[in-house]
Write an enzyme that holds these catalytic residues in place. Structure first.
Site, PDB file in Angstrom:
ATOM      1  N   ASP A  63      62.016   6.225 -16.806  1.00 51.05           N
ATOM      2  CA  ASP A  63      60.941   6.884 -16.292  1.00 51.05           C
ATOM      3  C   ASP A  63      60.613   8.091 -17.212  1.00 51.05           C
ATOM      4  O   ASP A  63      61.648   8.862 -17.574  1.00 51.05           O
ATOM      5  CB  ASP A  63      61.425   7.645 -14.958  1.00 51.05           C
ATOM      6  CG  ASP A  63      60.425   8.384 -14.189  1.00 51.05           C
ATOM      7  OD1 ASP A  63      59.434   8.799 -14.915  1.00 51.05           O
ATOM      8  OD2 ASP A  63      60.367   8.751 -12.995  1.00 51.05           O
ATOM      9  N   VAL A  64      59.613   8.153 -18.055  1.00 58.15           N
ATOM     10  CA  VAL A  64      59.430   9.126 -19.015  1.00 58.15           C
ATOM     11  C   VAL A  64      59.404  10.512 -18.437  1.00 58.15           C
ATOM     12  O   VAL A  64      59.622  11.487 -19.478  1.00 58.15           O
ATOM     13  CB  VAL A  64      57.706   8.977 -19.497  1.00 58.15           C
ATOM     14  CG1 VAL A  64      57.874   7.637 -20.273  1.00 58.15           C
ATOM     15  CG2 VAL A  64      56.756   8.954 -18.520  1.00 58.15           C
ATOM     16  N   TYR A 155      44.489  15.137 -13.773  1.00 56.41           N
ATOM     17  CA  TYR A 155      44.614  14.070 -14.784  1.00 56.41           C
ATOM     18  C   TYR A 155      43.961  14.545 -16.059  1.00 56.41           C
ATOM     19  O   TYR A 155      44.463  14.584 -17.110  1.00 56.41           O
ATOM     20  CB  TYR A 155      43.800  12.813 -14.496  1.00 56.41           C
ATOM     21  CG  TYR A 155      43.683  11.636 -15.359  1.00 56.41           C
ATOM     22  CD1 TYR A 155      44.755  10.882 -15.245  1.00 56.41           C
ATOM     23  CD2 TYR A 155      42.459  11.309 -15.751  1.00 56.41           C
ATOM     24  CE1 TYR A 155      44.908   9.618 -16.276  1.00 56.41           C
ATOM     25  CE2 TYR A 155      42.500  10.227 -16.839  1.00 56.41           C
ATOM     26  CZ  TYR A 155      43.753   9.357 -16.829  1.00 56.41           C
ATOM     27  OH  TYR A 155      43.614   8.130 -17.717  1.00 56.41           O
ATOM     28  N   LYS A 159      45.522  15.358 -19.737  1.00 54.03           N
ATOM     29  CA  LYS A 159      44.979  14.439 -20.709  1.00 54.03           C
ATOM     30  C   LYS A 159      44.407  15.632 -22.009  1.00 54.03           C
ATOM     31  O   LYS A 159      44.442  15.124 -23.215  1.00 54.03           O
ATOM     32  CB  LYS A 159      43.814  13.775 -20.441  1.00 54.03           C
ATOM     33  CG  LYS A 159      44.510  12.278 -19.664  1.00 54.03           C
ATOM     34  CD  LYS A 159      45.641  11.543 -20.540  1.00 54.03           C
ATOM     35  CE  LYS A 159      46.170  10.358 -19.578  1.00 54.03           C
ATOM     36  NZ  LYS A 159      46.870   9.311 -20.509  1.00 54.03           N
TER      37      LYS A 159
END
Ligand code: NAP
Length: 247
Positions: A63-64, A155, A159
């Site tokens: 899991d990053v 998100y 990003k």
């Protein structure tokens, strides 16, 4: 564009855009570590594609967003393969919803996976790259991060944050011959875009100058360019792969 002898780690490499990146980098000669978190079968399928084409690939589940898992994973990769030369921070999730109704947990999950996860992996990989005085890091951002998108504050923030991470890392690591860039895809045909109903898909396509969704291979090609010798003089940049929807 030869990557013989290089070791590449692609987070979220098991399916979608990540799978295309793994296949492309392996076709250039790299030994590719395919990361996944919940669906080992997809990673095995990607590995099979690569092996059938004569390439080299290993699978590594972690899991990053979990610091200890990331550290253990990179330790294992370096012990087994002797290096990490290329990192593609591609793992990403969405938890869309309008801001007024967005739960704090939706914010945290997206920031932790998409932004913190990239920081943790880049930190772990760059230790080895600094020793070798060579490295390539590519962070997969999104048109949502450069242009904004209603229903995606979490998100878009993650990003856009990746682009800031890219620029600051590029400045910090340039003297060690490590380049750090972002690729910002627009709408790409994947499970993420399959979720959109037909009407929404047509509406979006009407706003894209090239009038179609991109393919996962289009993003993989941009990553391949940035990590290859052709991209050696490019750092701190964001390459938009979006059919012209944001210029
Ligand atoms: P996808 O098909 O949903 O695949 C996501 C990948 O990330 C899977 O391999 C998944 O592994 C992995 N993953 C998710 N959470 C993880 C975690 N915590 N640790 C490790 N791996 C994790 O995604 P995609 O559409 O190919 O998108 C790939 C990247 O491009 C993402 O960063 C996305 O934000 C970005 N992007 C996509 C589009 C698009 O149109 N599709 C547009 C712009 C940007 P499991 O399968 O094991 O869960």
């Amino acid at each position: 564009m030869n990557l013989d002898g290089k070791v590449a780690v692609v987070t979220g490499g098991s399916r979608g855009i990540g799978r295309a990146i793994c296949i492309r980098l392996a076709s250039m000669g790299a030994l590719v570590y395919i990361n996944y978190v919940s669906r080992p079968a997809a990673a095995e399928e990607t590995q099979k594609f690569i092996h059938e084409a004569g390439g080299k690939a290993e699978i590594i589940g972690f899991d990053v967003a979990e610091s200890s898992d990331v550290q253990a994973a990179f330790k294992k990769i370096i012990a087994d393969a002797g290096s990490v030369d290329i990192l593609v921070n591609n793992a990403g999730i969405t938890r869309d919803g309008l801001m007024a109704r967005m739960k704090e947990s939706d914010w945290e999950e997206v920031i932790n996976t998409n932004l913190k996860g990239s920081f943790l992996c880049a930190k772990a990989a760059s230790r080895m790259m600094m020793k070798k005085k060579w490295g390539r890091i590519v962070n997969i951002s999104s048109v949502s991060g450069v242009a904004g998108n209603p229903g995606q504050v979490n998100y878009s923030a993650a990003k856009a944050g990746l682009i800031g991470l890219t620029k600051s890392m590029a400045r910090e690591y340039a003297s060690r011959n490590i380049t750090v860039n972002s690729v910002a895809p627009g709408y790409i045909e994947t499970e993420m875009t399959d979720l959109l109903d037909e009407k929404s898909q047509e509406q979006i396509k009407s706003e894209i100058p090239l009038a179609t969704f991109g393919r996962t291979e289009d993003v993989a090609g941009a990553v391949a360019y940035l990590v290859s010798d052709d991209g050696r003089y490019i750092t701190g940049q964001t390459l938009n792969v979006n059919g012209g929807m944001y210029m």
